[in-house]
Design a protein around this motif. Structure first.
Motif, PDB file in Angstrom:
ATOM      1  N   SER A 137       0.825  -1.215   0.000  1.00  0.00           N
ATOM      2  CA  SER A 137       0.000   0.000   0.000  1.00  0.00           C
ATOM      3  C   SER A 137       0.856   1.261   0.000  1.00  0.00           C
ATOM      4  CB  SER A 137      -0.937  -0.003   1.209  1.00  0.00           C
ATOM      5  OG  SER A 137      -0.235   0.256   2.414  1.00  0.00           O
ATOM      6  N   ARG A 142      -3.357   2.971  -1.478  1.00  0.00           N
ATOM      7  CA  ARG A 142      -4.210   2.189  -0.578  1.00  0.00           C
ATOM      8  C   ARG A 142      -5.304   1.414  -1.329  1.00  0.00           C
ATOM      9  NH1 ARG A 142      -0.114   3.269   2.568  1.00  0.00           N
ATOM     10  NH2 ARG A 142      -0.125   5.350   3.489  1.00  0.00           N
ATOM     11  N   ILE A 186      -4.673  -1.530   5.981  1.00  0.00           N
ATOM     12  CA  ILE A 186      -4.918  -0.354   5.144  1.00  0.00           C
ATOM     13  C   ILE A 186      -5.869   0.609   5.833  1.00  0.00           C
ATOM     14  CG2 ILE A 186      -5.902   0.400   2.938  1.00  0.00           C
ATOM     15  CD1 ILE A 186      -4.629  -2.005   1.642  1.00  0.00           C
ATOM     16  N   GLY A 412       1.815   2.549   5.715  1.00  0.00           N
ATOM     17  CA  GLY A 412       1.426   1.171   5.436  1.00  0.00           C
ATOM     18  C   GLY A 412       2.367   0.175   6.101  1.00  0.00           C
TER      19      GLY A 412
END
Length: 476
Positions: A137, A142, A186, A412
């Motif tokens: 991510s 994302r 996420i 992330g």
């Protein structure tokens, strides 16, 4: 020092020309479909999402006309529900399945120990999957890894519903956990994209309200499903939930990490990023302290059915009631943390108080279970467990918030480390509660005391909150 104000979008309503501080910041604006959230780095100004928890809302918000304020409130509600759904999906996947374990054992003609591995596989997948999805991510944004994870989750869950053997069920439960980890990691990274400081802690408390309710209702839903169908129907329901959530994410949760803020390296770069995060003493302190607090929670979840029912003679109905009350206590204190404490007190003070209460409750449980106070009944033990669980509402959201405050450019990867460490530390601690059999609650209390004291030690030795408090007081 990390900024302590509200959401980034709220602080970004001064136009930038593309140079100077904030020029490369993500700009969160509602656009398109009502409630859609996207990032447009080229936008001349940001519209503050006033409906997000803790953000000033209403038409009177400076810089927001009435229609924009209403759209922002819709945006905030949708984002809260979407991220809450993503964080609630893994508990639903675990706990809806619990009432069906005996039925699965009979249906697949497998030993109970083998069927228990379906839980272990899902938990291991959730822990390891975060290490993969988090760096993904940071590199690709994302939205793409999240949608990919949700699609794989739906497919794996549907195959679980059709699994003809225990071995196949274990394998696809592992895949289900790996894919479901995308939602956990996420969701935290999106919060970091949008928030700083106390507003991030408030949002985590709001997420706890949603995700904390999932373990309460999940076994009830699973039990009701079993009244009309067999255990495979539970996976059918989870498949439908996954499809709905995937469609909601696809339509309403747009990208929150602009291309300019993404990492371009491969696996080696991701490993260097994680190594750099772990080299940050303060980040590691919050990460380990949060993981150890989570281990206290895992010890409770693993041992409480035997402690409450087998040792203290409570009925399954009484245990369910106490479990629900403890979960409500955790949720309620989490909301007190987000609505009343955060913003009035430093996050470290609130976190330190929560950890101290956890230690005191764990010590009290140890004294009661070892007979220091003589023979005690269920009520004092239940009260100790309630206090311990409620204090988690101060510890867990604030460890996440403080750790992520230090990881602006690798949210992330940081979220992956936070989630994986919590699952792994909890998975190591939870089997220890049964080392002395099912006739004593002492191992549970010992594990909780050790983990709670270790969490305080990590907080004090690694995070050193008094040093940052001194720097802040000196204006540094």
């Amino acid at each position: 020092m990390p900024e302590s104000g509200g959401s980034r979008a709220q602080r970004a309503h001064i136009p930038t020309s593309g140079a100077g501080p904030g020029a490369d910041e993500a700009t969160a604006v509602p656009h398109g479909d009502a409630g859609a959230l996207s990032v447009d780095p080229a936008a001349p100004r940001a519209t503050a999402p006033a409906g997000l928890p803790g953000a000033p809302g209403g038409p009177a918000t400076p810089g927001l006309p009435g229609p924009a304020a209403k759209a922002a409130r819709r945006t905030g509600l949708l984002v809260t529900l979407v991220l809450g759904g993503l964080t609630a999906l893994p508990p639903l996947s675990m706990d809806m399945y619990l009432p069906a374990l005996p039925a699965v054992t009979d249906s697949l003609s497998a030993p109970a120990a083998t069927i228990q591995l379906t839980l272990t596989a899902c938990l291991a997948g959730m822990a390891l999957g975060q290490l993969v999805v988090g760096p993904m991510s940071d590199r690709w944004g994302r939205r793409t890894p999240l949608l990919l994870g949700m699609v794989v989750y739906v497919l794996a869950t549907a195959i679980c519903a059709l699994a003809p053997t225990a071995e196949l069920l274990i394998g696809f439960r592992l895949l289900q956990g790996l894919a479901g980890a995308a939602g956990i990691v996420i969701a935290r990274a999106v919060v970091r994209d949008l928030y700083d400081g106390v507003e991030m802690a408030r949002f985590f408390s709001t997420l706890m309200l949603i995700s904390g309710a999932a373990p309460i209702v999940a076994p009830l839903i699973g039990g009701q499903v079993l009244r009309v169908t067999d255990w495979r129907g539970i996976f059918v329901v989870l498949t439908v939930v996954g499809i709905v959530l995937t469609l909601v994410v696809w339509k309403w949760l747009h990208e929150t990490l602009p291309p300019a803020a993404r990492h371009t390296g491969g696996v080696a770069d991701a490993l260097r990023t994680m190594r750099g995060l772990l080299a940050d003493r303060v980040f590691t302190g919050y990460m380990v302290a949060g993981g150890l607090a989570f281990a206290v929670l895992f010890a409770y979840i693993s041992a409480s059915p035997f402690v409450v029912q087998e040792i203290y003679g409570a009925s399954p109905q009484t245990f369910s009631l106490l479990f629900g009350l403890n979960s409500i206590g955790l949720i309620a204190v989490g909301q007190i943390n987000g609505k009343l404490l955060v913003g009035r007190f430093r996050l470290d003070k609130v976190l330190g108080f929560g950890l101290a209460v956890i230690v005191l409750a764990a010590v009290a449980l140890l004294l009661m279970t070892t007979g220091v106070f003589g023979e005690v009944g269920l009520v004092p033990v239940a009260a100790g467990l309630f206090v311990l669980m409620s204090a988690m509402g101060l510890a867990m959201p604030n460890t996440n918030a403080q750790a992520l405050l230090r990881t602006k450019h690798a949210a992330g990867s940081a979220s992956a480390l936070l989630g994986t460490s919590s699952f792994l530390i909890g998975a190591v601690a939870s089997p220890l509660v049964g080392v002395a059999g099912e006739d004593t609650a002492v191992p549970m209390a010992v594990v909780q005391v050790v983990c709670a004291v270790a969490a305080v030690g990590c907080f004090l030795i690694l995070c050193r909150p008094w040093q940052r408090a001194g720097r802040e007081a000196g204006g540094l």
